[in-house]
Design a protein around this motif. Structure first.
Motif, PDB file in Angstrom:
ATOM      1  N   PRO A 388       0.853  -1.153   0.020  1.00 29.33           N
ATOM      2  CA  PRO A 388       0.132   0.034  -0.003  1.00 29.33           C
ATOM      3  C   PRO A 388       0.887   1.275  -0.081  1.00 29.33           C
ATOM      4  O   PRO A 388       2.004   1.269   0.516  1.00 29.33           O
ATOM      5  N   VAL A 389       0.433   2.279  -0.588  1.00 32.46           N
ATOM      6  CA  VAL A 389       0.994   3.527  -0.767  1.00 32.46           C
ATOM      7  C   VAL A 389       0.576   4.651   0.440  1.00 32.46           C
ATOM      8  O   VAL A 389      -0.784   4.396   0.666  1.00 32.46           O
ATOM      9  N   PRO A 390       1.253   5.361   0.846  1.00 27.83           N
ATOM     10  CA  PRO A 390       0.534   6.669   1.803  1.00 27.83           C
ATOM     11  C   PRO A 390      -0.677   7.051   0.933  1.00 27.83           C
ATOM     12  O   PRO A 390      -0.917   7.307  -0.158  1.00 27.83           O
ATOM     13  N   ALA A 392      -1.938   9.890   1.074  1.00 30.34           N
ATOM     14  CA  ALA A 392      -1.710  11.043   0.306  1.00 30.34           C
ATOM     15  C   ALA A 392      -1.504  11.141  -1.143  1.00 30.34           C
ATOM     16  O   ALA A 392      -1.773  11.989  -1.958  1.00 30.34           O
ATOM     17  N   GLU A 393      -0.857   9.969  -1.558  1.00 27.16           N
ATOM     18  CA  GLU A 393      -0.955   9.743  -2.992  1.00 27.16           C
ATOM     19  C   GLU A 393      -2.272   9.669  -3.581  1.00 27.16           C
ATOM     20  O   GLU A 393      -2.376  10.036  -4.690  1.00 27.16           O
ATOM     21  N   GLU A 395      -4.913  11.030  -2.516  1.00 27.93           N
ATOM     22  CA  GLU A 395      -5.613  12.455  -2.317  1.00 27.93           C
ATOM     23  C   GLU A 395      -4.932  13.486  -3.566  1.00 27.93           C
ATOM     24  O   GLU A 395      -5.599  14.044  -4.141  1.00 27.93           O
ATOM     25  N   LYS A 396      -3.644  13.016  -3.775  1.00 23.57           N
ATOM     26  CA  LYS A 396      -3.187  13.887  -4.881  1.00 23.57           C
ATOM     27  C   LYS A 396      -3.547  13.495  -6.259  1.00 23.57           C
ATOM     28  O   LYS A 396      -3.893  14.280  -7.067  1.00 23.57           O
ATOM     29  N   HIS A 407      -7.395   4.291   8.177  1.00 25.22           N
ATOM     30  CA  HIS A 407      -5.512   4.391   8.148  1.00 25.22           C
ATOM     31  C   HIS A 407      -5.068   4.164   9.331  1.00 25.22           C
ATOM     32  O   HIS A 407      -5.106   5.022  10.344  1.00 25.22           O
ATOM     33  N   ILE A 425     -11.220  19.866   8.397  1.00 30.00           N
ATOM     34  CA  ILE A 425     -10.003  19.872   8.000  1.00 30.00           C
ATOM     35  C   ILE A 425      -8.974  20.289   9.323  1.00 30.00           C
ATOM     36  O   ILE A 425      -7.639  20.021   9.176  1.00 30.00           O
TER      37      ILE A 425
END
Lengths: 452, 50
Positions: A388-390, A392-393, A395-396, A407, A425
């Motif tokens: 798995p990648v973080p 945030a990737e 999200e980007k 998570h 947020i």
């Protein structure tokens, strides 16, 4: 049983991107596969191991057909073969029964190779005509008085719209017994369509190995209307078939998915449909036209919408009547997920269906779709090494945070949704978007990685 | 105050640093003793984020 659920659910949606790591023990698969096969209607989530359930429970109304014999008594005297012309002339509404929720589940019906299944149960109804339930409720049927009359009827039967000869077998061979005068078509399609809210259902092909981590990346768009139609009438009276469902489909919904970083769409070499059984790509009569052109490899239809082009008109033509072209429309593909439990691996209503499973890294967006055939898109969730990648990737990649995110194992255990439905947020918690935990959820090793 | 973009990059950096130091996976059970009981924190290294 232990599980997590967002009691208030998530807003209704028709488009989504869902990423989930899961691992199912062999003993869970064997237990699900061992569920008895009952007579009659299958129970909810039969032989399935749920990973996610959501959506307000829907019901279907049982339809009880009223049969009549258009030629005589409904029940023929013993030994009397006819005349018999049985027809359903109406339906009575029977009991309502529960339908499966929306789910992502491992279907263990084939114990040797369990597969993922996606059930998208809407609360909306389709419209259409001559979808099914076509009868001639006003037909009359005189019996012959001479061989000459039978000969006349044989000629009349070749005239479109007149009727047809009915025959019954005897010890000495077939004997024509009566002629059915066709007088009209009774279309019960609306009864059938109004009895059951529409659903999309996909049962995948790729087998899921036990005791190994797997990754599912799923996306769909069911906001696109489903419009299908039957083949046009021909000069003969046998009806016709399409070669491929896509020929009778002018609008369809779409689904994309990748399992273990492999995109699946279209069909296998053995003509198994990755988006089946109600795939736009489905051959309806390939034997008559091998190698026919297939449909959109990611196209999906509702069950009732798929049956119109799949069955064509061969199966619904009565005698030599001229059949109108069947037509089906469904334009409100939205999943009724607000004010309905969103459960991992299932919600309270389906607690009896929960089996031991391991999960990690849930992310869910609504309102957007993702083509899982593009490697760059998959790399937002799984790296080239199968890990798995973080988040945030992703999200980007998708331009915003997911609505639902679990998570870290600590968040899973708390049921802390750090997606935008669960957290502002400034990281203040939004209670309505949080999971409620029941039972014990424990950290699990090894960490998710494909093949591990 | 941070912008969305700033926060995302910040999270990305931090997550990259700690990603393999925290547990990601959990196990849902179906044993009778799984009926409501407190979660047991086992084998989890708390990250700086937490």
């Amino acid at each position: 049983m232990s599980y997590l659920q967002i009691v208030a659910g998530v807003p209704d949606f028709s488009k989504t991107v869902i990423s989930l790591w899961f691992r199912v023990p062999k003993v869970s698969m064997m237990a699900a596969a061992a569920q008895p096969y009952p007579q009659g209607r299958l129970p909810i989530l039969h032989r399935c191991i749920p990973l996610l359930t959501f959506g307000r429970p829907q019901q279907e109304t049982e339809l009880i057909p009223n049969w009549v014999n258009l030629c005589g008594p409904l029940v023929a005297p013993p030994g009397d073969p006819g005349p018999r012309c049985l027809s359903i002339v109406s339906y009575n509404a029977g009991q309502k029964f529960d339908l499966d929720p929306c789910y992502i589940a491992l279907d263990c019906t084939d114990a040797a190779s369990p597969v993922l299944a996606f059930n998208l149960q809407t609360q909306n109804f389709a419209s259409g005509t001559l979808v099914d339930g076509i009868n001639d409720a006003a037909a009359t049927s005189p019996q012959p008085t001479s061989q000459e009359q039978i000969n006349e009827w044989a000629a009349l039967a070749k005239v479109r719209g007149s009727g047809w000869l009915d025959q019954r077998g005897t010890a000495s061979g077939f004997v024509y017994r009566h002629f059915v005068n066709a007088t009209g078509i009774l279309n019960l399609s609306h009864n059938l369509l109004e009895a059951a809210p529409e659903l999309f259902y996909v049962k995948t092909v790729h087998p899921i190995t036990p005791d190994r981590w797997h990754h599912l990346l799923l996306s769909f768009d069911i906001s696109i209307p489903v419009v299908t139609y039957g083949p046009p009438p021909t000069n003969d009276h046998h009806g016709t078939d399409w070669d491929n469902v896509s020929q009778g489909t002018s609008s369809f919904a779409k689904m994309w998915y990748a399992i273990d970083d492999v995109d699946y769409r279209g069909r296998t070499a053995e003509d198994e449909y990755h988006l089946g059984p109600y795939s736009v790509d489905h051959d309806s009569n390939r034997s008559s036209n091998p190698g026919s052109k297939g449909g959109d490899p990611n196209g999906i239809l509702t069950k009732a919408g798929w049956e119109v082009p799949f069955y064509g008109t061969s199966g619904t033509t009565r005698g030599n009547q001229i059949m109108p072209v069947p037509a089906y429309q469904f334009g409100e593909g939205e999943l009724p997920s607000h004010d309905a439990n969103f459960g991992l691996p299932a919600s309270t209503a389906y607690v009896e269906n929960i089996y031991r499973v391991e999960m990690a890294e849930l992310q869910m967006w609504t309102g957007i779709v993702l083509d899982t055939g593009i490697v760059k898109n998959r790399r937002g969730f799984v790296d080239a090494g199968g890990k798995p990648v973080p988040p945030a990737e992703a999200e980007k990649l998708l331009g915003r945070k997911p609505e639902v995110m679990l998570h870290y194992s600590s968040k899973w255990k708390e049921g802390l949704n750090t997606g935008t439905r669960g957290m502002n947020i400034d990281e203040t918690v939004l209670p309505a978007g949080q999971f409620k935990r029941t039972g014990g959820i424990e950290a699990y090793k090894p960490e998710p990685q494909l093949g591990v | 105050m941070v912008t969305n973009r700033g926060l995302a990059l910040d999270l990305l950096t931090r997550v990259r640093n700690i990603h393999w130091n925290v547990g990601l996976a959990v196990e849902f059970g179906n044993k009778a003793e799984d009926a409501p009981k407190p979660a047991v924190l086992t084998g989890v290294t708390k990250s700086s984020k937490e």
